[in-house]
Write a protein that holds these residues in place. Sequence first.
Motif, PDB file in Angstrom:
ATOM      1  N   SER A  43      28.530  -6.553 -38.718  1.00  0.00           N
ATOM      2  CA  SER A  43      28.555  -5.506 -39.744  1.00  0.00           C
ATOM      3  C   SER A  43      29.830  -5.505 -40.586  1.00  0.00           C
ATOM      4  CB  SER A  43      28.393  -4.134 -39.091  1.00  0.00           C
ATOM      5  OG  SER A  43      29.501  -3.857 -38.248  1.00  0.00           O
ATOM      6  N   ARG A  44      30.698  -6.477 -40.342  1.00  0.00           N
ATOM      7  CA  ARG A  44      31.981  -6.547 -41.065  1.00  0.00           C
ATOM      8  C   ARG A  44      32.767  -5.247 -40.920  1.00  0.00           C
ATOM      9  NH1 ARG A  44      30.231  -8.124 -46.958  1.00  0.00           N
ATOM     10  NH2 ARG A  44      28.655  -6.563 -46.459  1.00  0.00           N
ATOM     11  N   ALA A  45      32.749  -4.710 -39.710  1.00  0.00           N
ATOM     12  CA  ALA A  45      33.398  -3.423 -39.456  1.00  0.00           C
ATOM     13  C   ALA A  45      34.907  -3.480 -39.705  1.00  0.00           C
ATOM     14  CB  ALA A  45      33.113  -2.972 -38.026  1.00  0.00           C
ATOM     15  N   LYS A  46      35.517  -4.628 -39.430  1.00  0.00           N
ATOM     16  CA  LYS A  46      36.958  -4.732 -39.667  1.00  0.00           C
ATOM     17  C   LYS A  46      37.287  -4.540 -41.144  1.00  0.00           C
ATOM     18  CE  LYS A  46      40.999  -7.688 -38.942  1.00  0.00           C
ATOM     19  NZ  LYS A  46      41.503  -8.977 -38.387  1.00  0.00           N
ATOM     20  N   LYS A  47      36.502  -5.172 -42.003  1.00  0.00           N
ATOM     21  CA  LYS A  47      36.726  -5.047 -43.442  1.00  0.00           C
ATOM     22  C   LYS A  47      36.411  -3.633 -43.917  1.00  0.00           C
ATOM     23  CE  LYS A  47      35.361  -7.079 -47.866  1.00  0.00           C
ATOM     24  NZ  LYS A  47      34.536  -8.124 -48.545  1.00  0.00           N
ATOM     25  N   ARG A  48      35.383  -3.019 -43.343  1.00  0.00           N
ATOM     26  CA  ARG A  48      34.940  -1.710 -43.784  1.00  0.00           C
ATOM     27  C   ARG A  48      35.870  -0.593 -43.308  1.00  0.00           C
ATOM     28  NH1 ARG A  48      29.310  -1.478 -45.315  1.00  0.00           N
ATOM     29  NH2 ARG A  48      28.311  -3.501 -45.135  1.00  0.00           N
ATOM     30  N   ALA A 106      28.774  -7.688 -30.807  1.00  0.00           N
ATOM     31  CA  ALA A 106      28.018  -8.419 -31.824  1.00  0.00           C
ATOM     32  C   ALA A 106      27.890  -7.614 -33.113  1.00  0.00           C
ATOM     33  CB  ALA A 106      26.638  -8.781 -31.283  1.00  0.00           C
ATOM     34  N   PHE A 107      27.651  -6.309 -32.974  1.00  0.00           N
ATOM     35  CA  PHE A 107      27.469  -5.464 -34.153  1.00  0.00           C
ATOM     36  C   PHE A 107      28.786  -5.310 -34.918  1.00  0.00           C
ATOM     37  CE2 PHE A 107      25.161  -1.356 -35.686  1.00  0.00           C
ATOM     38  CZ  PHE A 107      24.853  -1.998 -36.868  1.00  0.00           C
ATOM     39  N   TYR A 108      29.902  -5.254 -34.198  1.00  0.00           N
ATOM     40  CA  TYR A 108      31.212  -5.169 -34.855  1.00  0.00           C
ATOM     41  C   TYR A 108      31.414  -6.378 -35.771  1.00  0.00           C
ATOM     42  CZ  TYR A 108      36.258  -5.256 -35.590  1.00  0.00           C
ATOM     43  OH  TYR A 108      37.513  -5.319 -36.162  1.00  0.00           O
TER      44      TYR A 108
END
Length: 396
Positions: free
Chosen positions: A169-174, A164-166
């Motif tokens: 948090s837009r982790a892929k973009k970051r 859920a946090f991935y």
Amino acid sequence: MFKHVLVLLRYRRTLFSLVVLLLCGGLLMDGELLLLTSSSNSGSFLNRSQKYRLMSTVPVTCSPRTNIAFLKNHKCASTAIQNILFRYGYKHNLKFALPEKGNFFGTGLDSFRAEMMLSSTLNKLQPNIFAIHTKWNHIEVKKVMPTNTVFFTIVREPIALFEAFYAFSRAKKRTGLTLEQYIREVPTNQKRENKAGLFHYNTMAWDFGMPEEKLNNLSDVWNMVMQADEQFGLVMVVERMEESLVLLADYLCWELSDMLVLDLNSLRNKFKKPLRQELRNILQKKLAPDYLIYRYFLKKFDQQVEAYGRDRMAVAVSRLRDMMAVLMDLCSFIKKNAPQLAGKYRPSSNKVEGFKANGDMCSLYTLPELSFLSLLRQKQRKEITIHKTNTSQPPG
């Protein structure tokens, strides 16, 4: 007579809600579910100080707790719990620990320090409720809260939290990495950075206050868990939410009706992609610190449910469901994707769901975190101004 029948049919839904509500023992007034009870003298509605205590959920010997600190763990349904605290505090004119802006004390990379709150113009009066995201530091939080403050938090199954946090948090973009690439390629000891939006392994251990250099040392994590067990009177469990809400009502000596809440800030289904078992196995090892926390407090939770009483719990959960069904019907809550909502009811992330309600009476249940914080800041500034005016006047 025929006209009366037509009117009744036309408003059959409202009448049905009222009948169910009477059977459940409640009435919604001023955005609050008030409870009813029969009386030998009258059948009138009771005022708030006379609310019937549901199924002995609240012991008659206790008084409602009003000094409360909540460790708001990321992606652990903590926004929903925060909404419960915000609504209660708003209704009872309690004071909140509030940052000047945003929804964090600190950057999330640094632990809470008392001056983060005390330096704010919004905190000139001692707060009753602390329910803001921060990297926890129990000693520092105690410095800003009354001495009789009670503490609680909530945990979640670590892989579900990580997924859920991935997404949230837009982790892929970051980071430029897919979820699978992140799990395979990123080591657990990689330093947390703002560019990753705080997303990393073992978010619960981090939120509980573990120093980065000790985060992957299970002996140190175990010591932290032992400290947390002494510090927090209740650790709720996301996967056991209804039971958690019953225990929270009991712990705070609040009415069970105070625990009614929507699934706020929940990730939309289109962003939920289950992991293959192979990746789950890899991730489970990398999340060992969070699993240590989760399994310990899950076992402790089972013990608390047992102490509360299984039969008593079943009755309380059933009553909670009945009241929630009535509230849903009366408020006509409609779940919508964030982009479909506007103004103060639109969540800050387009990846989550929000709610639309029927009228202002139910609006506090649907307010996203940032909108509710704006409401509380506005109210608290007025109260501080009034307090300053009253204390600056010479005695008459």
